[in-house]
Design an enzyme around this catalytic site. Structure first.
Site, short mmCIF file in Angstrom:
data_model
loop_
_atom_site.label_atom_id
_atom_site.label_comp_id
_atom_site.label_asym_id
_atom_site.label_seq_id
_atom_site.Cartn_x
_atom_site.Cartn_y
_atom_site.Cartn_z
N SER A 69 51.16 75.01 91.02
CA SER A 69 50.90 73.71 90.40
C SER A 69 51.22 73.74 88.92
O SER A 69 51.73 72.76 88.35
CB SER A 69 49.43 73.32 90.56
OG SER A 69 49.08 73.27 91.92
N SER A 70 50.93 74.86 88.28
CA SER A 70 51.19 74.97 86.84
C SER A 70 52.70 75.03 86.58
O SER A 70 53.20 74.43 85.62
CB SER A 70 50.48 76.22 86.29
OG SER A 70 50.45 76.18 84.89
N ASP A 75 46.27 69.78 92.23
CA ASP A 75 45.95 70.42 90.95
C ASP A 75 47.00 70.13 89.87
O ASP A 75 46.83 70.54 88.72
CB ASP A 75 45.85 71.95 91.12
CG ASP A 75 44.52 72.38 91.72
OD1 ASP A 75 43.57 71.56 91.72
OD2 ASP A 75 44.44 73.53 92.18
N PRO A 110 49.06 85.30 89.95
CA PRO A 110 49.12 85.67 91.37
C PRO A 110 49.39 84.44 92.26
O PRO A 110 49.07 83.32 91.88
CB PRO A 110 47.74 86.28 91.64
CG PRO A 110 46.87 85.86 90.52
CD PRO A 110 47.76 85.59 89.34
N VAL A 111 49.99 84.70 93.42
CA VAL A 111 50.45 83.61 94.30
C VAL A 111 49.39 83.33 95.39
O VAL A 111 48.78 84.27 95.90
CB VAL A 111 51.80 84.01 94.93
CG1 VAL A 111 52.24 83.00 95.97
CG2 VAL A 111 52.86 84.14 93.84
N ALA A 150 46.20 78.23 90.66
CA ALA A 150 47.10 77.10 90.40
C ALA A 150 48.48 77.50 89.88
O ALA A 150 49.12 76.75 89.16
CB ALA A 150 46.46 76.09 89.43
N LYS A 172 44.87 78.57 85.95
CA LYS A 172 43.58 77.88 85.79
C LYS A 172 42.48 78.64 86.49
O LYS A 172 42.72 79.35 87.49
CB LYS A 172 43.63 76.44 86.30
CG LYS A 172 43.68 76.25 87.82
CD LYS A 172 42.36 75.89 88.48
CE LYS A 172 42.30 76.32 89.89
NZ LYS A 172 42.07 75.71 91.03
N ALA A 176 46.37 82.11 95.24
CA ALA A 176 45.22 82.87 94.77
C ALA A 176 44.11 82.01 94.20
O ALA A 176 43.12 82.53 93.71
CB ALA A 176 45.69 83.88 93.71
N GLY A 177 44.27 80.68 94.20
CA GLY A 177 43.25 79.81 93.62
C GLY A 177 43.38 79.64 92.12
O GLY A 177 42.51 79.09 91.45
#
Ligand code: C5P
Length: 290
Positions: A109-110, A142, A100-101, A106, A15, A103-104
């Protein structure tokens, strides 16, 4: 208990925050948010397998990710089990990571949302997406958004979701600079501080309604940029500037960072920017709107 062995592979998209606003701190220490988020083609691939037996096994192609009960994929399976009482036997979750981990974007969460959607299908649990999103609230802020996906206005802690028109077709170049950001620390920095600016969320919603990419790109805004430590903020500004110099219509940090992205209408310019900046920043990704 399931008879036999069944598998399902799903895609778990990253995201981006088109806007991120923090409206205030609640009594419990959490923060009221207002954010416009969108899913992009960069995605992890999740394979779920259920078979007779018990327990949860997580495998990943990224050595440093936890594969025990701390992995959000395992937390999601646990919450779904608690909420439904279902017995799917032994669950194996294979995570093929692209996002990427920390990293903003998500990623965790995804993956968790994909576990909820996937087990619902694989085991015929018959839950609706909004029921799955409600279970996801207990996994992470998220996760409800990731259950829904697409372009969405998320409010409250991220659980009040309103579907929006899709982001107009475009390319996004994502760059995760070397640093990872602690989400609780960045939230704490907002407390007792008067923010200098806020996103024009209403304008962003109108631009999406009109399907106007330039209007969207002009309004990308994330309040967390303001509270980054000075050197990191300078680096984020530099990357945004370079993305715009290379043809992005707008650029912004996503979530609590550190990923910075630019939106491009031209695939050629996006590819050229990604190739050039990827030589300096190994975690550079070329992706597109969904
Ligand atoms: O829900 P999640 O695990 O993503 O949140 C991580 C941390 O970020 C929380 O423990 C909290 O400190 C902070 N947070 C917050 N307000 C939110 C979401 C997260 O303060 N709306």
């Amino acid at each position: 208990m399931m008879d036999g062995k069944k598998s399902l592979t799903l895609s778990a998209p990253a995201k981006l925050n088109l806007t991120l606003d923090v409206l205030g701190r609640r009594e419990d220490g959490y923060h009221e948010m207002r954010m416009v988020m969108t899913s992009v083609s960069l995605a992890d691939q999740i394979t779920l397998t259920v078979e007779p037996g018990e327990g949860v096994v997580i495998t990943t192609d990224l050595g440093f990710l936890p594969v025990d009960g701390r992995n959000l994929a395992a937390v999601a399976a646990g919450r779904l089990q608690e909420a439904t009482g279902a017995d799917w036997g032994r669950l194996t979750v294979e995570l093929r990571k692209q996002i990427p981990v920390c990293a903003g974007t998500a990623g965790g969460s995804s993956d968790a949302a994909a576990v909820l959607r996937g087990l619902n299908r694989l085991c015929g649990l018959g839950l609706s997406l909004s029921q799955l999103a409600r279970i996801g609230e207990r996994v992470g802020s998220d996760v409800p958004y990731c259950v829904m996906g697409g372009t969405v206005l998320a409010e409250g802690l991220g659980e009040k979701l309103t579907g929006l028109p899709a982001l107009p077709k475009c390319w996004a170049v994502l760059i995760k600079p070397g640093f990872s950001v602690s989400t609780p620390e960045l939230f704490a920095k907002l407390d007792g501080r008067r923010l200098q600016g806020h996103p024009d969320t209403a304008g962003m919603l109108e631009a999406l309604e009109r399907g106007e990419l330039s209007g969207v790109a002009r309004r990308l805004y994330n309040v967390f940029e303001e509270v980054l430590p000075p050197r990191r903020r300078a680096l984020v500004e530099e990357l945004k500037g370079e993305l715009v110099d290379r043809g992005a219509l707008g650029a912004c940090m996503t979530g609590t960072g550190s990923t910075v992205y630019g939106l491009f209408s031209s695939q050629d310019q996006a590819r050229a920017a990604s190739d050039a900046m990827g030589k300096v920043w190994p975690e550079t990704f070329l992706t597109h709107s969904l």
